[in-house]
Design an enzyme around this catalytic site. Structure first.
Site, PDB file in Angstrom:
ATOM      1  N   ARG A 255      59.636  95.365  74.125  1.00 38.67           N
ATOM      2  CA  ARG A 255      59.685  94.181  73.274  1.00 38.67           C
ATOM      3  C   ARG A 255      61.105  94.008  72.769  1.00 38.67           C
ATOM      4  NH1 ARG A 255      55.654  93.314  75.518  1.00 38.67           N
ATOM      5  NH2 ARG A 255      53.572  92.800  74.663  1.00 38.67           N
ATOM      6  N   GLU A 284      61.782  84.463  71.808  1.00 39.56           N
ATOM      7  CA  GLU A 284      61.434  83.951  73.132  1.00 39.56           C
ATOM      8  C   GLU A 284      60.795  82.574  72.991  1.00 39.56           C
ATOM      9  OE1 GLU A 284      59.023  86.913  75.058  1.00 39.56           O
ATOM     10  OE2 GLU A 284      60.565  88.452  74.876  1.00 39.56           O
ATOM     11  N   HIS A 303      60.783  87.362  80.466  1.00 42.24           N
ATOM     12  CA  HIS A 303      59.566  88.086  80.131  1.00 42.24           C
ATOM     13  C   HIS A 303      58.556  87.989  81.291  1.00 42.24           C
ATOM     14  CE1 HIS A 303      57.087  89.638  76.485  1.00 42.24           C
ATOM     15  NE2 HIS A 303      56.696  90.215  77.604  1.00 42.24           N
TER      16      HIS A 303
END
Length: 337
Positions: A255, A284, A303
């Site tokens: 993360r 994000e 991601h």
């Protein structure tokens, strides 16, 4: 007389239309004689009351949403979960449950389970690809290719042998374990950072999080594959980055909040860190004005390390197994504590 399972009220399951289409028959098979019905999330502005016993957050529900920016379809589903008074269990397609909605559900007593392990092999492969690309200076060679410039990796640009280097893997779940096994085969020494310094297997050195500062000065590859917790949030700060040896690189498939992003950018710009493969970020989507986009020693992906066409079936298998366990009142797999 006691009510038979077939006479019980239908089990109400909140799930998307694609999930119903793909897994409806398998859900019926898992439930056997127990009847069930699909609950459809209402529109955001719809005042209609909604209730459900179970929620299945499949990949299509989150779509292009992130935990920082929600698309309308995701928002609808999250509101439905929050407003369902009888909700007792939610299963998510993701390996982690650090999105705020899951914390909110757990706070009111809803069980939350994840699909940890479903995409572990894919994430490990992606992290390995990032490591090998950085090790073999592929970003520099791709730049030269686009410029039609012949630039052999000679002199100061010659890559180091991977054999004999040290990789420190933070997190020893399914991703870390698969990646560690491959790195050992490539001849790297592997240090495992985990909650307790219990043996991680033959050939692996295991240390605790408290020992991380001591191993950083001999770490050529710092690989983050841990969940986001109070212990890991901000774990890799400026001091940690400064402790890495010259030429070290960082890979983050955990993360973004595990790393102090401004400190990381500063270390990359100054050359204290030779490079990074990043799939996760402090915010994000990664903002368009982030310097990470244009740093020449960074590979940045959106991601997507765990995306693969086989993941949906693996997620469904975990959900269906847990559904059978839930009906049998057995412990659930991947339950968030």
């Amino acid at each position: 007389m006691p009510e038979s399972i077939s006479d019980a009220a239908p089990l109400r399951i909140l799930l998307s239309e694609p999930a119903l289409r793909d897994h409806g028959a398998a859900i019926s098979a898992a439930l056997g004689a127990r009847r069930w019905s699909r609950v459809e999330p209402p529109e955001v502005a719809d005042p209609r009351a909604i209730d459900a016993d179970i929620a299945f957050v499949s990949r299509d529900v989150t779509g292009r949403s992130t935990k920082h920016e929600l698309q309308p379809a995701t928002q609808r589903f999250y509101i439905a979960m929050r407003e369902a008074p009888s909700l007792r269990w939610t299963h998510t397609h993701s390996a982690g449950a650090d999105r705020p909605v899951f914390g909110q559900l757990r706070a009111r007593g809803v069980a939350v389970t994840t699909s940890s392990g479903a995409n572990a092999g894919v994430v490990a492969q992606t992290a390995l690809a990032g490591l090998l690309a950085l090790a073999r200076h592929l970003p520099q060679m791709l730049d030269a290719q686009r410029e039609r410039r012949w630039a052999p990796l000679l002199g100061a640009g010659m890559p180091r042998d991977l054999h004999g280097q040290t990789a420190t893997i933070v997190g020893w779940g399914p991703i870390g374990q698969q990646l560690g096994a491959v790195l050992r085969l490539l001849g790297l020494s592997v240090v495992v950072v985990r909650q307790r310094a219990t043996p991680a297997g033959e050939g692996f050195e295991a240390v605790t999080f408290a020992d991380l500062p001591a191993v950083l000065p001999r770490t050529d590859w710092l690989i983050l594959a841990c969940p986001l917790t109070d212990q890991t949030r901000g774990l890799v700060d400026a001091a940690a980055l400064d402790s890495l040896p010259e030429g070290a690189r960082l890979l983050n498939v955990s993360r973004g909040e595990v790393v102090d992003e401004p400190a990381l950018v500063a270390a990359l710009r100054a050359g204290r860190l030779a490079g990074a493969y990043l799939d996760v970020y402090a915010h994000e989507p990664l903002p368009a004005d982030s310097p990470i986009w244009t740093l020449p020693n960074v590979i940045a992906t959106p991601h997507s390390a765990g995306f693969s066409d086989g993941n949906a079936a693996r997620v469904a298998d975990i959900f269906l197994d847990n559904l059978r366990r839930w009906i049998a009142q057995s412990p659930l797999r991947n339950a968030v504590p």
